[in-house]
Motif scaffolding. Structure first.
Motif, PDB file in Angstrom:
ATOM      1  N   VAL A 171       0.842  -1.201   0.000  1.00  0.00           N
ATOM      2  CA  VAL A 171       0.000   0.000   0.000  1.00  0.00           C
ATOM      3  C   VAL A 171       0.877   1.249   0.000  1.00  0.00           C
ATOM      4  N   ASP A 174       2.334   1.750  -3.405  1.00  0.00           N
ATOM      5  CA  ASP A 174       1.334   2.285  -4.326  1.00  0.00           C
ATOM      6  C   ASP A 174       1.155   3.788  -4.131  1.00  0.00           C
ATOM      7  N   LEU A 175       1.066   4.206  -2.880  1.00  0.00           N
ATOM      8  CA  LEU A 175       0.861   5.626  -2.599  1.00  0.00           C
ATOM      9  C   LEU A 175       2.078   6.459  -2.995  1.00  0.00           C
ATOM     10  N   ALA A 198      -5.641  11.298  -0.797  1.00  0.00           N
ATOM     11  CA  ALA A 198      -4.851  10.214  -1.391  1.00  0.00           C
ATOM     12  C   ALA A 198      -5.375   8.854  -0.940  1.00  0.00           C
ATOM     13  N   SER A 201      -8.711   8.155  -2.750  1.00  0.00           N
ATOM     14  CA  SER A 201      -8.511   7.785  -4.156  1.00  0.00           C
ATOM     15  C   SER A 201      -7.919   6.385  -4.274  1.00  0.00           C
ATOM     16  N   HIS A 202      -7.025   6.034  -3.346  1.00  0.00           N
ATOM     17  CA  HIS A 202      -6.442   4.688  -3.355  1.00  0.00           C
ATOM     18  C   HIS A 202      -7.530   3.637  -3.150  1.00  0.00           C
ATOM     19  N   ASN A 203      -8.400   3.861  -2.177  1.00  0.00           N
ATOM     20  CA  ASN A 203      -9.473   2.899  -1.909  1.00  0.00           C
ATOM     21  C   ASN A 203     -10.440   2.790  -3.087  1.00  0.00           C
ATOM     22  N   ARG A 206      -8.739   0.738  -5.810  1.00  0.00           N
ATOM     23  CA  ARG A 206      -8.710  -0.678  -5.456  1.00  0.00           C
ATOM     24  C   ARG A 206     -10.098  -1.300  -5.637  1.00  0.00           C
ATOM     25  N   ARG A 220      -1.502  -3.018  -9.428  1.00  0.00           N
ATOM     26  CA  ARG A 220      -1.134  -1.849  -8.645  1.00  0.00           C
ATOM     27  C   ARG A 220      -1.943  -0.650  -9.125  1.00  0.00           C
ATOM     28  N   THR A 221      -2.046   0.341  -8.262  1.00  0.00           N
ATOM     29  CA  THR A 221      -2.883   1.491  -8.597  1.00  0.00           C
ATOM     30  C   THR A 221      -2.353   2.254  -9.806  1.00  0.00           C
TER      31      THR A 221
END
Length: 272
Positions: A171, A174-175, A198, A201-203, A206, A220-221
């Motif tokens: 994680v 990815d960030l 951030a 947007s990541h969630n 996913r 990956r994001t």
């Protein structure tokens, strides 16, 4: 790490407020959190401590005292990617030995526990080529310290449980490959807001990958942004509708179509 003990103390206090008080808690860390102050915070919270150890003299000495017959072979159901060799590792050996952490500190700061060590064959061709022939097998060692009793988690189980802490590292990666590559401001609250956005947007990315299905479930994001978000398209207006013209023979058309319809279609009626 400066302020790590306060961070750990606050995190454990929060965790203990939201879980069953009888549930055992294990705090797992990488080597940056191997410090007497962090260990003190963990013990004060009444939880177990599991932390990756740096390869210092005390650790190397302890590893050297592990009997040859103590090593047990294990096979990972899912191979682990090793950065140093650039290979997937599916076999390894584990062993353990009693160990006292922070032995150079005062008696009240020392912590008794188990040193669990995983070793894999040295496959780095550069290192092997530098040696004048290989008279015996050489290994690379990865050690961690834990206070969990052997009766609760044996050597293999302890190794497996500790390695699960690395899931969160993906994680972070990815960030860092996206919105956290840099902070936009010199002001704390602006960066705090950026961090929240951030995470949201990541969630969402996913979730989009999970809905799209196929290989995108574990992508990956950065891949999700390339394949589902940053898409060259043309918008047309027809009969009071917006029509999105996507690339012809697009590889990810099926996944995007699945995401589009599952997200924007009317909800299905529940069957009685």
């Amino acid at each position: 790490m400066r302020g790590a003990d306060k961070l750990v103390s606050d995190s454990l206090a929060t965790a203990k407020r939201i879980i069953d008080p009888d549930t055992p808690v294990l705090a797992r860390f990488d080597s940056a959190f191997y410090s007497a102050n962090v260990a003190k915070a963990v013990r004060a919270a009444g939880v177990h401590y599991s932390v990756t150890l740096p390869q210092n003299a005390a650790v190397k000495k302890a590893i050297a005292h592990i009997p040859a017959e103590a090593w047990r072979g294990i096979n990972y159901p899912q191979a682990i990617y090793d950065d140093e060799t650039g290979r997937w590792i599916s076999d390894a050996q584990v062993a353990e030995i009693d160990f006292t952490a922070f032995s150079s500190k005062a008696q009240e700061e020392q912590l008794a526990g188990r040193l669990v060590v995983r070793r894999i064959p040295e496959l780095n061709t550069t290192k092997l080529a530098a040696a004048q022939g290989q008279l015996f097998d050489t290994f690379r060692y990865h050690a961690f310290f834990t206070t969990v009793e052997q009766s609760v988690l044996d050597t293999v189980a302890a190794d497996k449980v500790h390695r699960q802490h690395a899931v969160v590292e993906q994680v972070f990666a990815d960030l860092k490959a996206g919105p956290l590559a840099h902070m936009p401001s010199g002001r704390f609250y602006a960066n705090a807001a950026w961090l929240v956005i951030a995470a949201i947007s990541h969630n969402l990315l996913r979730a989009a990958g999970s809905v799209a299905g196929g290989k995108l479930v574990n992508a990956r994001t950065v891949s999700l942004r390339q394949k589902l978000v940053n898409i060259p398209a043309r918008i047309a207006h027809r009969a009071r509708k917006l029509i999105l013209h996507l690339p012809t023979h697009w590889k990810w058309a099926t996944a995007f179509d699945r995401l589009w319809h599952n997200t924007l279609s009317p909800p299905q009626l529940a069957t009685p």
